[in-house]
Design an enzyme around this catalytic site. Structure first.
Site, PDB file in Angstrom:
ATOM      1  N   HIS A  74      -6.341 -10.446   7.720  1.00 35.31           N
ATOM      2  CA  HIS A  74      -4.832 -10.655   8.033  1.00 35.31           C
ATOM      3  C   HIS A  74      -4.266 -11.004   9.011  1.00 35.31           C
ATOM      4  CE1 HIS A  74      -5.655  -6.447   8.684  1.00 35.31           C
ATOM      5  NE2 HIS A  74      -4.608  -6.249   9.818  1.00 35.31           N
ATOM      6  N   ARG A 112      -9.824  -1.919 -13.942  1.00 35.96           N
ATOM      7  CA  ARG A 112     -10.377  -0.730 -15.043  1.00 35.96           C
ATOM      8  C   ARG A 112      -9.135  -0.283 -15.908  1.00 35.96           C
ATOM      9  NH1 ARG A 112     -15.602   1.064 -12.850  1.00 35.96           N
ATOM     10  NH2 ARG A 112     -13.949   1.759 -11.013  1.00 35.96           N
ATOM     11  N   ASP A 118     -15.733  -2.943  11.977  1.00 40.67           N
ATOM     12  CA  ASP A 118     -14.654  -2.599  10.936  1.00 40.67           C
ATOM     13  C   ASP A 118     -13.898  -3.698  11.607  1.00 40.67           C
ATOM     14  OD1 ASP A 118     -12.772  -1.637   8.865  1.00 40.67           O
ATOM     15  OD2 ASP A 118     -11.882  -0.332  11.121  1.00 40.67           O
ATOM     16  N   HIS A 161     -11.742  -9.285  13.661  1.00 43.83           N
ATOM     17  CA  HIS A 161     -10.217  -9.232  14.296  1.00 43.83           C
ATOM     18  C   HIS A 161     -10.249  -9.628  15.565  1.00 43.83           C
ATOM     19  CE1 HIS A 161      -8.557  -7.508  10.407  1.00 43.83           C
ATOM     20  NE2 HIS A 161      -8.882  -6.389  10.836  1.00 43.83           N
ATOM     21  N   LYS A 205      -0.771 -12.861  11.291  1.00 44.75           N
ATOM     22  CA  LYS A 205       0.820 -12.218  12.297  1.00 44.75           C
ATOM     23  C   LYS A 205       1.551 -13.208  12.641  1.00 44.75           C
ATOM     24  CE  LYS A 205      -1.365  -7.912  12.815  1.00 44.75           C
ATOM     25  NZ  LYS A 205      -0.131  -7.210  12.211  1.00 44.75           N
ATOM     26  N   LYS A 230      -9.936   4.304  17.155  1.00 42.91           N
ATOM     27  CA  LYS A 230      -8.803   5.344  16.762  1.00 42.91           C
ATOM     28  C   LYS A 230      -8.418   6.666  17.273  1.00 42.91           C
ATOM     29  CE  LYS A 230     -10.518   3.871  12.503  1.00 42.91           C
ATOM     30  NZ  LYS A 230      -9.341   2.963  11.943  1.00 42.91           N
ATOM     31  N   LYS A 266     -12.240  -8.624   3.011  1.00 47.64           N
ATOM     32  CA  LYS A 266     -12.860  -7.672   4.577  1.00 47.64           C
ATOM     33  C   LYS A 266     -13.153  -6.095   3.209  1.00 47.64           C
ATOM     34  CE  LYS A 266     -11.398  -4.657   7.852  1.00 47.64           C
ATOM     35  NZ  LYS A 266     -10.933  -4.033   8.825  1.00 47.64           N
ATOM     36  N   GLU A 304      -5.818   2.209  18.072  1.00 49.36           N
ATOM     37  CA  GLU A 304      -4.679   3.206  16.349  1.00 49.36           C
ATOM     38  C   GLU A 304      -4.795   4.535  17.002  1.00 49.36           C
ATOM     39  OE1 GLU A 304      -6.737   0.909  12.317  1.00 49.36           O
ATOM     40  OE2 GLU A 304      -8.105   1.596  14.035  1.00 49.36           O
TER      41      GLU A 304
HETATM   42  P1  NAD Z   1      -9.541   0.647  -3.814  1.00 46.95           P
HETATM   43  O1  NAD Z   1     -10.604   1.409  -4.434  1.00 46.95           O
HETATM   44  O2  NAD Z   1      -8.470   1.460  -4.068  1.00 46.95           O
HETATM   45  O3  NAD Z   1      -9.408  -0.454  -5.636  1.00 46.95           O
HETATM   46  C1  NAD Z   1     -10.153  -0.494  -6.466  1.00 46.95           C
HETATM   47  C2  NAD Z   1      -9.180  -2.109  -7.330  1.00 46.95           C
HETATM   48  O4  NAD Z   1     -10.820  -1.845  -8.162  1.00 46.95           O
HETATM   49  C3  NAD Z   1      -8.834  -1.286  -8.756  1.00 46.95           C
HETATM   50  O5  NAD Z   1      -8.163  -1.568  -9.277  1.00 46.95           O
HETATM   51  C4  NAD Z   1     -10.040  -0.840 -10.083  1.00 46.95           C
HETATM   52  O6  NAD Z   1      -9.420  -0.505 -11.588  1.00 46.95           O
HETATM   53  C5  NAD Z   1     -10.582  -2.262  -9.822  1.00 46.95           C
HETATM   54  N1  NAD Z   1     -11.863  -1.864 -10.227  1.00 46.95           N
HETATM   55  C6  NAD Z   1     -12.814  -1.088  -9.628  1.00 46.95           C
HETATM   56  N2  NAD Z   1     -14.114  -1.997 -10.289  1.00 46.95           N
HETATM   57  C7  NAD Z   1     -13.893  -2.412 -10.902  1.00 46.95           C
HETATM   58  C8  NAD Z   1     -14.683  -3.266 -12.247  1.00 46.95           C
HETATM   59  N3  NAD Z   1     -15.814  -2.561 -12.932  1.00 46.95           N
HETATM   60  N4  NAD Z   1     -13.948  -3.948 -13.286  1.00 46.95           N
HETATM   61  C9  NAD Z   1     -12.584  -4.628 -12.744  1.00 46.95           C
HETATM   62  N5  NAD Z   1     -12.461  -3.571 -11.695  1.00 46.95           N
HETATM   63  C10 NAD Z   1     -12.131  -2.290 -11.375  1.00 46.95           C
HETATM   64  O7  NAD Z   1      -9.417  -0.408  -3.294  1.00 46.95           O
HETATM   65  P2  NAD Z   1      -8.544  -0.963  -2.423  1.00 46.95           P
HETATM   66  O8  NAD Z   1      -8.379   0.066  -0.723  1.00 46.95           O
HETATM   67  O9  NAD Z   1      -7.835  -1.958  -2.704  1.00 46.95           O
HETATM   68  O10 NAD Z   1      -9.499  -2.643  -1.866  1.00 46.95           O
HETATM   69  C11 NAD Z   1      -9.789  -3.827  -2.842  1.00 46.95           C
HETATM   70  C12 NAD Z   1     -10.627  -4.372  -1.253  1.00 46.95           C
HETATM   71  O11 NAD Z   1      -9.829  -4.597  -0.451  1.00 46.95           O
HETATM   72  C13 NAD Z   1     -12.048  -3.733  -1.061  1.00 46.95           C
HETATM   73  O12 NAD Z   1     -13.011  -5.057  -0.660  1.00 46.95           O
HETATM   74  C14 NAD Z   1     -11.780  -3.575   0.367  1.00 46.95           C
HETATM   75  O13 NAD Z   1     -12.561  -2.936   1.225  1.00 46.95           O
HETATM   76  C15 NAD Z   1     -10.555  -4.314   1.070  1.00 46.95           C
HETATM   77  N6  NAD Z   1      -9.508  -3.584   1.334  1.00 46.95           N
HETATM   78  C16 NAD Z   1      -8.950  -3.111   1.306  1.00 46.95           C
HETATM   79  C17 NAD Z   1      -7.677  -2.727   2.730  1.00 46.95           C
HETATM   80  C18 NAD Z   1      -6.342  -1.546   2.428  1.00 46.95           C
HETATM   81  O14 NAD Z   1      -5.977  -1.083   2.977  1.00 46.95           O
HETATM   82  N7  NAD Z   1      -7.107  -0.598   0.988  1.00 46.95           N
HETATM   83  C19 NAD Z   1      -7.742  -3.380   4.057  1.00 46.95           C
HETATM   84  C20 NAD Z   1      -8.474  -4.318   3.890  1.00 46.95           C
HETATM   85  C21 NAD Z   1      -9.351  -4.219   2.902  1.00 46.95           C
END
Ligand code: NAD
Length: 487
Positions: A178, A51, A235, A240, A182, A331, A148, A216
């Site tokens: 992920h 976005r 979670d 996992h 590993k 945790k 996830k 953790e």
């Molecule tokens: P975040 O909130 O940091 O980022 C979300 C992203 O989605 C941003 O780039 C935002 O611009 C985009 N976005 C949101 N609404 C949008 C829309 N309407 N149109 C287009 N783009 C849009 O989230 P994150 O932590 O990067 O997580 C992303 C996914 O990965 C989630 O499903 C989360 O559960 C999963 N995940 C994250 C992690 C992590 O370590 N961050 C680990 C495992 C899984």
């Protein structure tokens, strides 16, 4: 030993959510490392889509900052970085609107491998899938990668699967766990199916029990709101730990190919026995001095969500009947440590009089912090003075085995993204696997909700609630110690 890199065919990878936390921390640094390892063809391209309003250069600067933050200095190289960044472009896009989609349609090359990484909340999967088809960006060759959490129960997982299935064939969908990327987890399969030593013993006749620990030291951090609706069971265990359990317990697949492996994993999940209340301990970390406890972290003084869970599971099949699998994760524990420990049975009859019954072979598969494997073997203690037995480790640390090239070993995300490009689904979860895992998990959660179960408090820096120790003591066994890093 230098790790061998097999270049992949050229590709366009679109990262929806390309400005998010996951993209910054894992996906983009991982792609950079694969680039530096010369695995990416010269004309492979990465297209960020999210976005935020960036132009290409703005996005490149944003990604350069992420590389600064999340890559070790030893991997940074100004020339390589400039070449990597040149492959990046960016399209501001709204998953729920119309902005950006025509530009994306004009950008993605359909005549090369094209993959779409849905690094956004699951609520947007349906919107993205629909628009990818509406704007004719996706086709039968496209691949989609999803993160996830894949649902929070069977019903929501089914709904997500249905949303994806409406636009993509199962062979196009890559559900990431992920842990499966590993090195050691894959080595588990190599050890089991590439050696004659272990498989004949890999059953309840020779294995006493198995422990899977994912400990953790961090708390819920800034994710309190999300975590409190989830808890350790959803979670960590449902995905996992369950995946690790499957790889340990599955029958040998006929081939190392995606469906053969996943069919065998599915059979394990379906053979899991239901969990009775006495087989399960839930915990919540308490405050530590002036540091807040779980309930303060999630800002709910009444929260009944678990930050720790330990359980005894059994697999009702010919191979495993009678061998318990003990799982634990939590945790704010003593240290960060993930491992699988396979305890073999003691010798049937000891011919030695000293230390009789004290010894046991244990195969330990360390996932983190120091990926590797150890097998304890009983030998004679060196020196005069009779036959005294001692258990010594046969140790294989990947960092040591690979020496200065240890950094060449791709991390889980890198490997999995390259598998997407190769079109290899072996290390990704199939829809029916995820649903079967929820079908086993749901009644356990419903059970504690109905009982009004309150998690047991435990101290920060401990090994979890005392009741978790009792879970094994009752069976005459002990958890392996959660050891501080490096010991
Ligand atoms: P975040 O909130 O940091 O980022 C979300 C992203 O989605 C941003 O780039 C935002 O611009 C985009 N976005 C949101 N609404 C949008 C829309 N309407 N149109 C287009 N783009 C849009 O989230 P994150 O932590 O990067 O997580 C992303 C996914 O990965 C989630 O499903 C989360 O559960 C999963 N995940 C994250 C992690 C992590 O370590 N961050 C680990 C495992 C899984």
């Amino acid at each position: 030993m230098v790790s061998r890199v097999i270049p992949v065919d050229t590709f366009d990878l679109v990262i929806f959510g390309g400005t998010g936390d996951l993209a910054r921390r894992k996906i983009l640094p991982g792609l950079y490392r694969r680039f530096v390892a010369e695995q990416m063809p010269a004309d492979a391209r990465i297209i960020g889509a999210a976005r935020s309003e960036f132009d290409d250069d703005g996005y490149r600067a944003f990604v350069a900052e992420a590389l600064d933050e999340f890559l070790p200095a030893s991997l940074r190289d100004a020339k390589a970085e400039a070449e990597f960044l040149a492959r990046l472009s960016y399209i501001p896009i709204d998953a729920r609107g119309t902005g950006g989609w025509k530009e994306l349609a004009a950008t993605v090359r359909k005549d090369v491998i094209h993959a779409f990484y849905f690094s956004v909340g699951p609520g947007l999967f349906g919107d993205l899938a629909e628009r990818l088809h509406e704007y004719k960006i996706a086709d039968a060759q496209s691949r989609v990668v999803v993160e996830k959490p894949f649902g929070r129960d069977l019903e929501s997982a089914r709904a997500l699967n249905a949303v994806l299935a409406a636009s993509f064939d199962e062979t196009q969908i890559y559900r990431i766990d992920h842990y499966l990327g590993k090195e050691t987890v894959q080595n588990l399969m190599a050890v089991r199916f590439g050696n004659v030593l272990f498989e004949p013993l890999w059953n309840s006749q020779y294995i006493d029990h198995i422990q899977i620990t994912v400990a953790e030291t961090v708390g819920v951090g800034g994710r309190g709101g999300y975590y409190d609706k989830s808890g350790a069971m959803r979670d960590m265990v449902q995905n996992h730990l369950m995946q690790l359990l499957c790889l340990i317990a599955m029958e040998p697949p006929s081939h190392f190919d995606p469906d053969a492996v996943r069919d065998e994993k599915l059979k394990v999940i379906r053979a899991l026995e239901p969990i009775e209340p006495h087989q399960l301990v839930r915990g919540q970390y308490g405050p530590d001095g002036d540091k807040p406890g779980y309930r303060e972290d999630v800002e709910d003084p009444q929260s009944r969500t678990e930050s720790f869970i330990a359980m005894k599971t059994q697999i009702a099949n010919w191979r495993w009947a009678g061998t318990p699998f003990y799982l634990r994760t939590g945790k704010k524990l003593k240290s960060r440590m993930s491992e699988i420990a396979i305890f073999f049975k003691r010798t049937r009859h000891s011919i030695f009089t000293e230390n009789e019954g004290e010894h046991q072979n244990v195969l330990i598969i360390r996932l983190q912090p120091d990926e590797g494997m150890t097998l304890t073997v009983t030998i004679k203690e060196p020196g005069p003075g009779g036959m005294r037995l001692v258990d010594v480790p046969l140790d294989m640390s990947f960092a040591e085995a690979l020496g200065p090239h240890a950094e060449d070993v791709p991390d889980a995300y890198e490997r999995l993204i390259m598998d997407v490009i190769r079109g290899n689904q072996t290390l990704f979860m199939r829809g029916d696997e995820v649903e079967a895992a929820w079908a086993w998990t749901d009644p356990i959660i419903e059970g504690w909700q109905k009982r009004g179960d309150v998690p047991k408090p435990y101290d920060t820096g401990s090994s979890g609630p005392d009741d978790a120790l009792m879970l094994l003591h009752r069976d005459g066994r002990r958890w392996r110690e959660i050891r501080p890093e490096g010991s």
